[in-house]
Design an enzyme around this catalytic site. Structure first.
Site, PDB file in Angstrom:
ATOM      1  N   VAL A  34       0.840  -1.202   0.000  1.00  0.00           N
ATOM      2  CA  VAL A  34       0.000   0.000   0.000  1.00  0.00           C
ATOM      3  C   VAL A  34       0.871   1.246   0.000  1.00  0.00           C
ATOM      4  O   VAL A  34       0.629   2.195  -0.748  1.00  0.00           O
ATOM      5  CB  VAL A  34      -0.943   0.000   1.223  1.00  0.00           C
ATOM      6  CG1 VAL A  34      -1.651   1.342   1.357  1.00  0.00           C
ATOM      7  CG2 VAL A  34      -1.967  -1.123   1.095  1.00  0.00           C
ATOM      8  N   TYR A  35       1.910   1.255   0.845  1.00  0.00           N
ATOM      9  CA  TYR A  35       2.814   2.417   0.890  1.00  0.00           C
ATOM     10  C   TYR A  35       3.462   2.631  -0.473  1.00  0.00           C
ATOM     11  O   TYR A  35       3.537   3.760  -0.967  1.00  0.00           O
ATOM     12  CB  TYR A  35       3.894   2.215   1.954  1.00  0.00           C
ATOM     13  CG  TYR A  35       4.836   3.392   2.055  1.00  0.00           C
ATOM     14  CD1 TYR A  35       4.569   4.450   2.917  1.00  0.00           C
ATOM     15  CD2 TYR A  35       5.982   3.475   1.264  1.00  0.00           C
ATOM     16  CE1 TYR A  35       5.408   5.545   2.998  1.00  0.00           C
ATOM     17  CE2 TYR A  35       6.828   4.572   1.326  1.00  0.00           C
ATOM     18  CZ  TYR A  35       6.535   5.595   2.195  1.00  0.00           C
ATOM     19  OH  TYR A  35       7.370   6.688   2.251  1.00  0.00           O
ATOM     20  N   ASP A  36       3.944   1.534  -1.061  1.00  0.00           N
ATOM     21  CA  ASP A  36       4.602   1.655  -2.362  1.00  0.00           C
ATOM     22  C   ASP A  36       3.669   2.231  -3.416  1.00  0.00           C
ATOM     23  O   ASP A  36       4.073   3.060  -4.244  1.00  0.00           O
ATOM     24  CB  ASP A  36       5.104   0.280  -2.821  1.00  0.00           C
ATOM     25  CG  ASP A  36       6.282  -0.207  -1.993  1.00  0.00           C
ATOM     26  OD1 ASP A  36       6.525  -1.433  -1.998  1.00  0.00           O
ATOM     27  OD2 ASP A  36       6.956   0.625  -1.361  1.00  0.00           O
ATOM     28  N   SER A  81      18.758   5.501   0.561  1.00  0.00           N
ATOM     29  CA  SER A  81      17.612   4.614   0.374  1.00  0.00           C
ATOM     30  C   SER A  81      17.658   4.092  -1.056  1.00  0.00           C
ATOM     31  O   SER A  81      18.354   4.651  -1.906  1.00  0.00           O
ATOM     32  CB  SER A  81      16.323   5.392   0.623  1.00  0.00           C
ATOM     33  OG  SER A  81      15.206   4.571   0.455  1.00  0.00           O
ATOM     34  N   LYS A 112      16.411  -9.069  -0.361  1.00  0.00           N
ATOM     35  CA  LYS A 112      16.154  -7.834   0.387  1.00  0.00           C
ATOM     36  C   LYS A 112      15.460  -8.224   1.687  1.00  0.00           C
ATOM     37  O   LYS A 112      14.275  -8.540   1.702  1.00  0.00           O
ATOM     38  CB  LYS A 112      15.289  -6.868  -0.414  1.00  0.00           C
ATOM     39  CG  LYS A 112      15.099  -5.512   0.281  1.00  0.00           C
ATOM     40  CD  LYS A 112      14.300  -4.553  -0.587  1.00  0.00           C
ATOM     41  CE  LYS A 112      14.171  -3.202   0.089  1.00  0.00           C
ATOM     42  NZ  LYS A 112      13.449  -3.287   1.374  1.00  0.00           N
ATOM     43  N   GLU A 167      21.589  -5.293   7.680  1.00  0.00           N
ATOM     44  CA  GLU A 167      20.211  -5.320   8.165  1.00  0.00           C
ATOM     45  C   GLU A 167      20.134  -6.124   9.454  1.00  0.00           C
ATOM     46  O   GLU A 167      20.640  -7.255   9.530  1.00  0.00           O
ATOM     47  CB  GLU A 167      19.311  -5.955   7.102  1.00  0.00           C
ATOM     48  CG  GLU A 167      17.889  -5.480   7.145  1.00  0.00           C
ATOM     49  CD  GLU A 167      17.711  -4.072   6.561  1.00  0.00           C
ATOM     50  OE1 GLU A 167      16.563  -3.598   6.591  1.00  0.00           O
ATOM     51  OE2 GLU A 167      18.695  -3.462   6.098  1.00  0.00           O
ATOM     52  N   LYS A 306      10.878  -5.279  -5.932  1.00  0.00           N
ATOM     53  CA  LYS A 306       9.969  -5.692  -4.864  1.00  0.00           C
ATOM     54  C   LYS A 306       9.186  -6.956  -5.234  1.00  0.00           C
ATOM     55  O   LYS A 306       8.794  -7.155  -6.389  1.00  0.00           O
ATOM     56  CB  LYS A 306       8.994  -4.557  -4.538  1.00  0.00           C
ATOM     57  CG  LYS A 306       9.674  -3.286  -4.036  1.00  0.00           C
ATOM     58  CD  LYS A 306      10.474  -3.484  -2.763  1.00  0.00           C
ATOM     59  CE  LYS A 306       9.640  -3.675  -1.527  1.00  0.00           C
ATOM     60  NZ  LYS A 306       8.963  -2.464  -1.079  1.00  0.00           N
ATOM     61  N   CYS A 400     -23.882  10.075   9.421  1.00  0.00           N
ATOM     62  CA  CYS A 400     -22.736   9.577  10.185  1.00  0.00           C
ATOM     63  C   CYS A 400     -23.158   8.389  11.051  1.00  0.00           C
ATOM     64  O   CYS A 400     -24.161   8.466  11.758  1.00  0.00           O
ATOM     65  CB  CYS A 400     -22.177  10.695  11.052  1.00  0.00           C
ATOM     66  SG  CYS A 400     -20.837  10.156  12.142  1.00  0.00           S
TER      67      CYS A 400
END
Length: 656
Positions: A34-36, A81, A112, A167, A306, A400
């Site tokens: 999701v972040y990517d 990074s 990775k 790492e 990835k 709501c």
């Protein structure tokens, strides 16, 4: 897809929040996938709008700011990074850019590992410092804890100064055992091995770190004086010093070989001893690395290919509407339980109703769900071939689910605008007291949280009814602190009108729009949609948001205005902005400064400046730190005024 500058700025703020949780709080709010996706959309927008790039964009920096738990320590050489690639076509494009200029280039590929980057400094053969990545320039000094990681040598057979990087991870087996121990002890569970490794490395008690069975897997070097010819030679040297070897390391000559190794890793992923989230690809020849150089954030000679996120199929059996801090309604799918990556998943976010409509997701659909170590899984798509007639359209709510007020429905998002809605009261008050609103000193989120827990406040009006004995009930509050807060609250009365408008937290209405509205007088919020549309810079969404907000909160707004008695203008602030040498000037910051660039950017914006990320003929000032690079040369070419940090501070002091 980001369609406007406002959405772009919101995306930056959201991604920076995610980074803060990920790097500093050991808390993955969303999955890497999701972040990517959100990050790539940000990069795409910046690619089309290079002059709009903000200095605080996550594309312009590494990691996150360093928290205060440990001492800060600078790296001798920056920790970069990696840029990500997600499919064969992106990898092919990345390789072609390199091979076109350097046909003989070869590539080192390695797993990775999903852990925490650590920089080990050795001097005279001894481990003297261990520092987390942090923001790439400095990180947290965790030397005492690092010395409890079993496979980190305390001494090496090399007397020169060298930074060895790698790492810190925890194996899947040890992660499961750790969470079982925490479960039995009624302690919070770690969401994934990466969070466990980060939390264990950053323990204030080194004995806890020692028990966590962390491992260190090297992947490169920082500063050193050795004359390596290749990256592979460098890695072999590290192993010869007593460090663990990298499994599945390979040397590749072309796209086909890289793809073969990538798919081999995917097959081995499930059985691998630690969590993997991709494959690192690095140009092997160090002379080519040097010529390729770096972007502002990452090396051009390396990337992370990835892995696809883990996914399963299940069925949507219900919908829950959650109200966020901004009033945004987030639909959450209730799922038939399914196991993904060792966790039983019963819910998944649908993000917003626009996404539901775009993906044509229906109630009772079978759907593809992904989870990559995160807490809240994501629904990717429906499996329409499974539809049997029992599916129903998922309708947008009209009121709501918490307070039953009518919702503001926009093209993408749906909002509850009722300031008294319990689900958004706390965040509304945090904004109300913030620097660009009423600027109430000492009234931060932790204090507001306590006030709610003690049932002392429910909305902004209640702040002004607080008494000394009320505040004395709060944790860590003595008479002086309580009185100071009461004084600050009272001092916030009679604010400039624009500050009070901004403090209301009306959707789409920020500091600039609030200042425009303030020019129309104390009754400005009572205007019609047509009247708002006549104001400079106001569009349909802004106008409708104002009208709907006032309709939902008339009584509250009138009471607040009567109590606070806002001033119709604030000539002092306006004079400071207009008299500033930086007012309406375009400014670029570059190089290493003693303070974060964003801190200086905020100071300059408060004086009316416009901050840009790129130098052009339209740039008025370039602020330079150490290692200013190409932007300094470009500024001189365009005749841009250049200020060093000392000169900048002198000018800023004029407006203290």
């Amino acid at each position: 897809m980001i369609k406007s500058q406002k959405e772009y700025l919101e995306r930056i703020e959201y991604l920076n929040t995610l980074s803060h949780h990920y790097y500093n709080l050991d808390d993955s709010i969303v999955s890497d996938a999701v972040y990517d996706e959100l990050y790539q959309e940000l990069k795409a927008y910046e690619g089309k709008n290079p002059n709009s790039i903000q200095a605080n964009s996550p594309t312009q920096k590494v990691g996150a700011t360093t928290p205060n738990s440990f001492n800060k320590n600078p790296h001798l050489m920056r920790m970069w990074s990696l840029d990500d690639v997600f499919n064969q076509s992106e990898l092919q494009a990345w390789l072609q850019r390199i091979l076109k200029a350097y046909p003989s280039a070869s590539f080192v590929c390695s797993p990775k590992l999903d852990g925490v980057s650590l920089n080990l400094l050795y001097q005279h053969g001894k481990l003297v410092k261990a520092t987390t990545r942090g923001n790439g320039l400095e990180g947290e000094l965790v030397s005492a804890n690092a010395k409890h990681i079993a496979n980190i040598p305390h001494a090496i057979a090399y007397n020169g100064e060298i930074e060895i990087r790698g790492e810190v991870i925890i194996s899947k087996k040890d992660f499961d055992a750790l969470n079982k121990e925490r479960l039995n002890a009624n302690e919070p569970l770690f969401a994934n091995p990466r969070n466990a490794a980060s939390g264990s490395l950053r323990q204030l008690d080194s004995e806890i770190t020692k028990k966590r069975k962390l491992q260190f897997i090297p992947w490169g070097v920082g500063k050193h004086s050795l004359n390596f010819i290749s990256f592979k030679e460098c890695l072999d040297f590290i192993v010869s010093l007593g460090f663990s070897a990298i499994q599945y390391l390979s040397l590749n000559k072309n796209h086909q070989e890289i793809e073969e190794n990538y798919h081999t890793l995917i097959k081995e992923r499930e059985g691998f001893f630690a969590l993997l989230d991709g494959m690192v690809i690095v140009v092997n020849e160090l002379n080519i690395q040097k010529e390729l150089g770096y972007t502002q954030k990452s090396p051009k000679f390396a990337c992370a290919y990835k892995f696809p996120a883990l996914e399963k199929h299940t069925k949507i059996v219900g919908i829950i509407n959650q109200v966020g801090r901004s009033g945004a309604i987030t639909p959450v799918a209730v799922l038939e339980p399914v196991e993904i990556a060792g966790a039983i998943i019963t819910k998944a976010t649908l993000h917003n109703y626009s996404e539901i409509e775009k993906k044509n997701i229906m109630l009772n659909d079978r759907v593809v769900v992904i989870r990559s170590g995160d807490v809240i899984p994501k629904i990717i798509k429906p499996l329409e071939s499974y539809r049997d007639g029992s599916q129903h359209k998922i309708e947008r709510p009209k009121v709501c689910p918490i307070c039953s007020h009518e919702l503001l429905c926009e093209e993408i998002f749906t909002y509850c605008q009722n300031l008294n809605c319990p689900a958004r009261l706390k965040e509304s008050l945090i904004h109300f007291a913030s620097k660009d609103a009423l600027n109430i000193q000492g009234l931060g989120d932790k204090v507001i949280e306590q006030l709610f827990e003690e049932k002392l406040i429910f909305n902004a009006l209640d702040l002004y009814a607080l008494k000394l004995e009320d505040l004395m009930r709060l944790d860590k509050f003595k008479i002086k602190k309580a009185q100071n807060l009461l004084d600050a609250i009272q001092k916030s009365k009679n604010p400039p009108l624009w500050r009070l408008i901004n403090a209301l937290g009306i959707e789409h209405i920020g500091k600039g729009a609030s200042k425009t509205l303030a020019r129309y007088g104390l009754n400005v919020l009572e205007k019609s949609e047509a009247e708002f549309l006549e104001m400079e810079g106001f569009g349909v969404e802004m106008a409708r948001s104002l009208v709907n907000f006032y309709a939902s909160n008339q009584e509250f707004i009138r009471s607040l205005f009567d109590l606070l008695n806002p001033k119709n203008s604030d000539m002092a602030e306006e004079k400071q902005e207009s008299s500033s040498v930086f007012s309406n000037k375009t400014i670029v910051l570059t190089g290493t400064l003693s303070k974060p660039r964003q801190e200086y950017a905020q100071m300059l914006e408060n004086l009316g400046a416009k901050i840009s990320s790129s130098v052009s003929a339209k740039t008025d000032f370039l602020i330079v730190g150490e290692n200013a690079g190409s932007k300094l040369a470009l500024a001189k070419k365009h005749g841009v005024s250049v200020l060093n940090e000392e000169e900048l501070l002198k000018r800023l002091k004029e407006f203290d």
